[in-house]
Design a protein around this motif. Sequence first.
Motif, PDB file in Angstrom:
ATOM      1  N   PHE A  36     -31.533   2.189  -0.672  1.00 10.84           N
ATOM      2  CA  PHE A  36     -32.426   2.556   0.425  1.00 10.84           C
ATOM      3  C   PHE A  36     -33.853   2.791  -0.070  1.00 10.84           C
ATOM      4  N   THR A  37     -33.988   3.378  -1.260  1.00  8.55           N
ATOM      5  CA  THR A  37     -35.305   3.649  -1.821  1.00  8.55           C
ATOM      6  C   THR A  37     -36.101   2.358  -1.991  1.00  8.55           C
ATOM      7  N   LYS A  38     -35.405   1.302  -2.341  1.00  9.18           N
ATOM      8  CA  LYS A  38     -36.067   0.011  -2.537  1.00  9.18           C
ATOM      9  C   LYS A  38     -36.301  -0.723  -1.226  1.00  9.18           C
ATOM     10  N   GLU A  39     -35.319  -0.696  -0.330  1.00  5.76           N
ATOM     11  CA  GLU A  39     -35.364  -1.542   0.870  1.00  5.76           C
ATOM     12  C   GLU A  39     -35.999  -0.883   2.092  1.00  5.76           C
ATOM     13  N   LYS A  40     -36.007   0.437   2.166  1.00  2.00           N
ATOM     14  CA  LYS A  40     -36.583   1.199   3.286  1.00  2.00           C
ATOM     15  C   LYS A  40     -36.077   0.694   4.650  1.00  2.00           C
ATOM     16  N   PRO A  41     -34.768   0.695   4.900  1.00  2.00           N
ATOM     17  CA  PRO A  41     -34.250   0.175   6.167  1.00  2.00           C
ATOM     18  C   PRO A  41     -34.619   1.018   7.385  1.00  2.00           C
ATOM     19  N   PHE A  42     -35.062   2.270   7.166  1.00  2.00           N
ATOM     20  CA  PHE A  42     -35.376   3.154   8.281  1.00  2.00           C
ATOM     21  C   PHE A  42     -36.880   3.404   8.439  1.00  2.00           C
ATOM     22  N   LYS A  43     -37.688   2.529   7.876  1.00  2.00           N
ATOM     23  CA  LYS A  43     -39.137   2.700   8.005  1.00  2.00           C
ATOM     24  C   LYS A  43     -39.527   2.715   9.476  1.00  2.00           C
ATOM     25  N   GLY A  44     -40.232   3.771   9.880  1.00  2.00           N
ATOM     26  CA  GLY A  44     -40.664   3.901  11.275  1.00  2.00           C
ATOM     27  C   GLY A  44     -39.619   4.477  12.206  1.00  2.00           C
ATOM     28  N   ILE A  45     -38.465   4.868  11.677  1.00  2.00           N
ATOM     29  CA  ILE A  45     -37.371   5.394  12.497  1.00  2.00           C
ATOM     30  C   ILE A  45     -37.331   6.918  12.416  1.00  2.00           C
ATOM     31  N   ARG A  46     -37.309   7.563  13.580  1.00  2.00           N
ATOM     32  CA  ARG A  46     -37.130   9.020  13.636  1.00  2.00           C
ATOM     33  C   ARG A  46     -35.645   9.331  13.871  1.00  2.00           C
ATOM     34  N   MET A  47     -35.131  10.288  13.116  1.00  2.00           N
ATOM     35  CA  MET A  47     -33.730  10.690  13.243  1.00  2.00           C
ATOM     36  C   MET A  47     -33.634  12.193  13.466  1.00  2.00           C
ATOM     37  N   SER A  48     -32.756  12.573  14.382  1.00  2.00           N
ATOM     38  CA  SER A  48     -32.423  13.984  14.580  1.00  2.00           C
ATOM     39  C   SER A  48     -30.937  14.155  14.315  1.00  2.00           C
ATOM     40  N   ALA A  49     -30.596  15.044  13.388  1.00  2.00           N
ATOM     41  CA  ALA A  49     -29.206  15.262  13.006  1.00  2.00           C
ATOM     42  C   ALA A  49     -28.755  16.645  13.434  1.00  2.00           C
ATOM     43  N   CYS A  50     -27.562  16.723  14.001  1.00  2.00           N
ATOM     44  CA  CYS A  50     -26.918  17.993  14.336  1.00  2.00           C
ATOM     45  C   CYS A  50     -25.628  18.034  13.541  1.00  2.00           C
ATOM     46  N   LEU A  51     -25.726  18.550  12.315  1.00  2.00           N
ATOM     47  CA  LEU A  51     -24.620  18.552  11.368  1.00  2.00           C
ATOM     48  C   LEU A  51     -24.538  19.925  10.692  1.00  2.00           C
ATOM     49  N   HIS A  52     -23.439  20.183  10.015  1.00  2.00           N
ATOM     50  CA  HIS A  52     -23.340  21.418   9.239  1.00  2.00           C
ATOM     51  C   HIS A  52     -24.364  21.367   8.101  1.00  2.00           C
ATOM     52  N   VAL A  53     -25.207  22.377   8.015  1.00  2.00           N
ATOM     53  CA  VAL A  53     -26.278  22.387   7.023  1.00  2.00           C
ATOM     54  C   VAL A  53     -25.714  22.921   5.708  1.00  2.00           C
ATOM     55  N   THR A  54     -25.185  21.999   4.917  1.00  2.00           N
ATOM     56  CA  THR A  54     -24.544  22.325   3.646  1.00  2.00           C
ATOM     57  C   THR A  54     -25.176  21.492   2.535  1.00  2.00           C
ATOM     58  N   THR A  55     -24.728  21.727   1.308  1.00  2.00           N
ATOM     59  CA  THR A  55     -25.278  20.964   0.176  1.00  2.00           C
ATOM     60  C   THR A  55     -25.000  19.475   0.307  1.00  2.00           C
ATOM     61  N   GLU A  56     -23.826  19.130   0.813  1.00  2.00           N
ATOM     62  CA  GLU A  56     -23.478  17.721   0.971  1.00  2.00           C
ATOM     63  C   GLU A  56     -24.347  17.067   2.035  1.00  2.00           C
ATOM     64  N   THR A  57     -24.555  17.765   3.159  1.00  2.00           N
ATOM     65  CA  THR A  57     -25.409  17.239   4.222  1.00  2.00           C
ATOM     66  C   THR A  57     -26.836  17.071   3.724  1.00  2.00           C
TER      67      THR A  57
END
Length: 420
Positions: A36-57
């Motif tokens: 992902f760092t190389k390809e930037k597939p989400f350039k210009g994309i806004r994301m909102s996540a509703c997940l458990h806020v843990t180290t894995e997340t």
Amino acid sequence: MTEYDIKDLSLAEGGRRRIDWAEREMPVLRQIKERFTKEKPFKGIRMSACLHVTTETANLMATLQAGGADVVITASNPLSTQDDVAAALVNQYEIPVFAIKGESNATYYKHLTAALDHKPHITMDDGADLVSVIHKDRRELLDGIIGSTEETTTGVIRLKAMSADGALEFPVIAVNDALTKHLFDNRYGTGQSTIDGIFRATNVLIAGKTFVVAGYGWCARGLAMRAAGMGANVIVTEIDPMKALEAVMDGYRVMPMIEAAPIGDFFVTLTGDINVIDKHHFEVMKDGAIVANSGHFNVEINIPSLAEMAVGDPTLVRPFVEQYDLPDGRRIHILGEGRLINLAAAEGHPASVMDMSFANQALSAEYMVKNAKTMEAKVYSVPEDIDNEIARLKLEAMGVGIDILTAEQIKYLNSWEEGT
């Protein structure tokens, strides 16, 4: 960055160290992050996540951010937030976080609103709360949304119901239904982390006790297996005859909850439905019964009915253990306010299994961006090639090799001419 709502920004350094520790156990997500760092597939994309806020997340959020996404996260459960991780995401990663462990119901919904004020193109849910709020109260956001991903069984059930009613207005990928998610995260993750939460909250010996598991889906299978491994006498309650039969064949006693209620020492619900443990069950439970939930929302245990039965207010006898005193002298203990005990009193699933679950989240979001023009407003399964690739990467990271079919074997499997 000024918009966030967390407990204490000074906790960030400790959170960063724990995020780094979890990352060591997440080799699949690490490889995805590198691409992902190389390809930037989400350039210009806004994301909102509703997940458990843990180290894995946090490692998932860092992966999406590395792919070019503008990410915001809020908690999917008022008791699951790890405050040091929230601080690290804000301070170290500059990701807005709206989550405080123990937040009130009103604050929880205020935080959902804050996450949606980000005007996301993609949402990530653990229980379909963002999708639900968008469809009910924030319909002005619909035109800009590409789609959503859903992490858990309860959310998928809600979303499929919306789809069946014709109410769902954008595509959703059911991450929970991926084999590399529910076969491992639900079974091994929930099995271990639920036992961990019960241990931390109670410090009560499980061996020799009667342990009642409500439901026999993948999460419940994992818990039953782990409880039995700790020496408990496991009882399973079910409403599905096929799952009940499977539980019997797996060696467990199966009976209705009303029959299990008088003999259980521990009760854990893992169904996704309401009032699985209800007033008439509390009426016959033994003194000292310990009741917890590891399904999703805190509605699986009818705590309001228990409160009505009790004398006075509950007593917090240990962190995450509330004692309800009944008129006849019996005491019933509710763990973690009926919320997910593996996150309320412990740290949730081990990073190794969340590695696969969050790899599914990241790759499903990428798939959705690439195929946005052709996807319909319905619930999709994770594409099989994504599921298989995650399994391949996990085996590779574990140093495990498998056989490969020869050309002769492939030809045989695809032919009908050759028989016995």
